[in-house]
Design a protein around this motif. Structure first.
Motif, PDB file in Angstrom:
ATOM      1  N   ASN A  43     -12.560  22.279  29.984  1.00  0.00           N
ATOM      2  CA  ASN A  43     -13.343  21.495  30.923  1.00  0.00           C
ATOM      3  C   ASN A  43     -13.996  20.352  30.161  1.00  0.00           C
ATOM      4  O   ASN A  43     -14.143  20.399  28.940  1.00  0.00           O
ATOM      5  CB  ASN A  43     -14.410  22.348  31.603  1.00  0.00           C
ATOM      6  CG  ASN A  43     -13.817  23.290  32.622  1.00  0.00           C
ATOM      7  OD1 ASN A  43     -12.631  23.232  32.939  1.00  0.00           O
ATOM      8  ND2 ASN A  43     -14.651  24.179  33.144  1.00  0.00           N
ATOM      9  N   LEU A  94     -14.679  10.896  36.977  1.00  0.00           N
ATOM     10  CA  LEU A  94     -14.677  12.205  36.328  1.00  0.00           C
ATOM     11  C   LEU A  94     -15.669  12.281  35.175  1.00  0.00           C
ATOM     12  O   LEU A  94     -15.531  13.095  34.276  1.00  0.00           O
ATOM     13  CB  LEU A  94     -13.263  12.540  35.821  1.00  0.00           C
ATOM     14  CG  LEU A  94     -12.182  12.629  36.890  1.00  0.00           C
ATOM     15  CD1 LEU A  94     -10.817  12.833  36.246  1.00  0.00           C
ATOM     16  CD2 LEU A  94     -12.490  13.749  37.871  1.00  0.00           C
ATOM     17  N   CYS A  95     -16.671  11.422  35.182  1.00  0.00           N
ATOM     18  CA  CYS A  95     -17.669  11.412  34.121  1.00  0.00           C
ATOM     19  C   CYS A  95     -18.880  12.242  34.551  1.00  0.00           C
ATOM     20  O   CYS A  95     -18.952  12.737  35.677  1.00  0.00           O
ATOM     21  CB  CYS A  95     -18.075   9.984  33.771  1.00  0.00           C
ATOM     22  SG  CYS A  95     -18.890   9.878  32.150  1.00  0.00           S
ATOM     23  N   TYR A 125     -15.118  15.837  30.613  1.00  0.00           N
ATOM     24  CA  TYR A 125     -15.316  14.610  31.370  1.00  0.00           C
ATOM     25  C   TYR A 125     -14.376  13.528  30.857  1.00  0.00           C
ATOM     26  O   TYR A 125     -14.065  13.480  29.673  1.00  0.00           O
ATOM     27  CB  TYR A 125     -16.760  14.111  31.225  1.00  0.00           C
ATOM     28  CG  TYR A 125     -17.786  15.127  31.661  1.00  0.00           C
ATOM     29  CD1 TYR A 125     -18.114  15.274  32.997  1.00  0.00           C
ATOM     30  CD2 TYR A 125     -18.417  15.942  30.728  1.00  0.00           C
ATOM     31  CE1 TYR A 125     -19.061  16.221  33.402  1.00  0.00           C
ATOM     32  CE2 TYR A 125     -19.364  16.883  31.121  1.00  0.00           C
ATOM     33  CZ  TYR A 125     -19.680  17.013  32.460  1.00  0.00           C
ATOM     34  OH  TYR A 125     -20.603  17.937  32.853  1.00  0.00           O
ATOM     35  N   ILE A 126     -13.953  12.670  31.766  1.00  0.00           N
ATOM     36  CA  ILE A 126     -13.219  11.462  31.405  1.00  0.00           C
ATOM     37  C   ILE A 126     -14.074  10.309  31.906  1.00  0.00           C
ATOM     38  O   ILE A 126     -14.254  10.133  33.111  1.00  0.00           O
ATOM     39  CB  ILE A 126     -11.812  11.429  32.037  1.00  0.00           C
ATOM     40  CG1 ILE A 126     -11.005  12.637  31.562  1.00  0.00           C
ATOM     41  CG2 ILE A 126     -11.117  10.115  31.690  1.00  0.00           C
ATOM     42  CD1 ILE A 126      -9.679  12.814  32.283  1.00  0.00           C
ATOM     43  N   LEU A 168     -16.052  19.398  34.343  1.00  0.00           N
ATOM     44  CA  LEU A 168     -14.946  19.451  35.292  1.00  0.00           C
ATOM     45  C   LEU A 168     -13.671  19.933  34.621  1.00  0.00           C
ATOM     46  O   LEU A 168     -13.497  19.764  33.417  1.00  0.00           O
ATOM     47  CB  LEU A 168     -14.709  18.056  35.872  1.00  0.00           C
ATOM     48  CG  LEU A 168     -15.935  17.347  36.447  1.00  0.00           C
ATOM     49  CD1 LEU A 168     -15.626  15.897  36.713  1.00  0.00           C
ATOM     50  CD2 LEU A 168     -16.400  18.062  37.702  1.00  0.00           C
ATOM     51  N   ASN A 169     -12.752  20.474  35.403  1.00  0.00           N
ATOM     52  CA  ASN A 169     -11.444  20.843  34.871  1.00  0.00           C
ATOM     53  C   ASN A 169     -10.639  19.562  34.686  1.00  0.00           C
ATOM     54  O   ASN A 169     -10.229  18.937  35.641  1.00  0.00           O
ATOM     55  CB  ASN A 169     -10.732  21.800  35.827  1.00  0.00           C
ATOM     56  CG  ASN A 169      -9.403  22.277  35.274  1.00  0.00           C
ATOM     57  OD1 ASN A 169      -8.807  21.664  34.407  1.00  0.00           O
ATOM     58  ND2 ASN A 169      -8.932  23.394  35.798  1.00  0.00           N
ATOM     59  N   ILE A 170     -10.418  19.181  33.434  1.00  0.00           N
ATOM     60  CA  ILE A 170      -9.695  17.928  33.144  1.00  0.00           C
ATOM     61  C   ILE A 170      -8.352  18.180  32.474  1.00  0.00           C
ATOM     62  O   ILE A 170      -7.671  17.247  32.072  1.00  0.00           O
ATOM     63  CB  ILE A 170     -10.531  16.960  32.287  1.00  0.00           C
ATOM     64  CG1 ILE A 170     -10.912  17.608  30.955  1.00  0.00           C
ATOM     65  CG2 ILE A 170     -11.754  16.503  33.040  1.00  0.00           C
ATOM     66  CD1 ILE A 170     -11.498  16.648  29.952  1.00  0.00           C
ATOM     67  N   ASP A 171      -7.959  19.442  32.331  1.00  0.00           N
ATOM     68  CA  ASP A 171      -6.697  19.758  31.672  1.00  0.00           C
ATOM     69  C   ASP A 171      -5.509  19.544  32.602  1.00  0.00           C
ATOM     70  O   ASP A 171      -5.534  19.694  33.753  1.00  0.00           O
ATOM     71  CB  ASP A 171      -6.725  21.208  31.170  1.00  0.00           C
ATOM     72  CG  ASP A 171      -5.680  21.414  30.099  1.00  0.00           C
ATOM     73  OD1 ASP A 171      -5.311  20.449  29.434  1.00  0.00           O
ATOM     74  OD2 ASP A 171      -5.250  22.580  29.944  1.00  0.00           O
ATOM     75  N   THR A 190     -12.644   5.716  36.673  1.00  0.00           N
ATOM     76  CA  THR A 190     -12.588   7.127  37.072  1.00  0.00           C
ATOM     77  C   THR A 190     -13.970   7.632  37.462  1.00  0.00           C
ATOM     78  O   THR A 190     -14.975   7.112  37.007  1.00  0.00           O
ATOM     79  CB  THR A 190     -12.010   8.012  35.939  1.00  0.00           C
ATOM     80  OG1 THR A 190     -11.930   9.354  36.412  1.00  0.00           O
ATOM     81  CG2 THR A 190     -12.882   7.987  34.707  1.00  0.00           C
ATOM     82  N   LYS A 246     -14.441  16.887  25.753  1.00  0.00           N
ATOM     83  CA  LYS A 246     -13.738  18.127  26.091  1.00  0.00           C
ATOM     84  C   LYS A 246     -14.349  19.320  25.369  1.00  0.00           C
ATOM     85  O   LYS A 246     -14.567  19.296  24.171  1.00  0.00           O
ATOM     86  CB  LYS A 246     -12.263  17.998  25.731  1.00  0.00           C
ATOM     87  CG  LYS A 246     -11.399  19.075  26.324  1.00  0.00           C
ATOM     88  CD  LYS A 246      -9.929  18.733  26.163  1.00  0.00           C
ATOM     89  CE  LYS A 246      -9.062  19.737  26.872  1.00  0.00           C
ATOM     90  NZ  LYS A 246      -7.643  19.398  26.740  1.00  0.00           N
ATOM     91  N   VAL A 304     -13.119  10.650  26.334  1.00  0.00           N
ATOM     92  CA  VAL A 304     -12.806  11.983  26.838  1.00  0.00           C
ATOM     93  C   VAL A 304     -13.703  12.958  26.083  1.00  0.00           C
ATOM     94  O   VAL A 304     -13.701  12.999  24.854  1.00  0.00           O
ATOM     95  CB  VAL A 304     -11.322  12.341  26.633  1.00  0.00           C
ATOM     96  CG1 VAL A 304     -11.057  13.771  27.094  1.00  0.00           C
ATOM     97  CG2 VAL A 304     -10.433  11.350  27.377  1.00  0.00           C
TER      98      VAL A 304
END
Length: 132
Positions: free
Chosen positions: A83, A93-94, A85-86, A129-132, A91, A78, A76
């Protein structure tokens, strides 16, 4: 920008082994936090200030270059604005503009002396990206 560094040497007494140090190098304008998870557990967490590097993991290997996928099931990344990446095999979301630190080849890292760096840039920050 954020950088992961891998460094190689053979000072462990076995000429067939090399030490690998995985680093992120942050070249963005602000700090970034990197959390490494393995088997679902947080293994390491590091806040890397702007224009600095952080050693996330060190291991010895007789094999060729290994990326973060060798030691983690997710990373992760952050930024202070929540914002980021995971990065994991399961996923999307990277970081999309370059190979994930988990799936990267040796050529995707910057090598300086005996270290390999994965760079987190200002553009990576801007595209986060918004990962919260």
């Amino acid at each position: 920008a954020f950088v992961i560094i891998l460094s190689g040497c053979t000072d462990d007494g076995n000429a067939d082994s090399k030490q690998i140090n995985l680093y992120f190098k942050n070249t963005s304008n602000g700090p970034v936090q990197v959390d490494l998870y393995a088997e679902g557990d947080l293994r390491t967490s590091e806040i890397i200030p702007s224009d600095q590097s952080g050693n996330v993991y060190t291991f010895y290997t007789r094999n060729s270059f290994n990326n973060f996928g060798f030691i983690t099931d997710s990373l992760v990344i952050k930024y202070p604005n929540d914002n980021g990446y995971i990065c994991s095999p399961s996923t999307d979301l990277c970081i999309s503009s370059k190979p994930s630190p988990i799936n990267s080849a040796e050529a995707d890292f910057i090598k300086e002396e005996d270290r390999y760096y994965y760079i987190l840039s200002q553009q990576d920050y801007a595209d986060a990206l918004n990962i919260d």
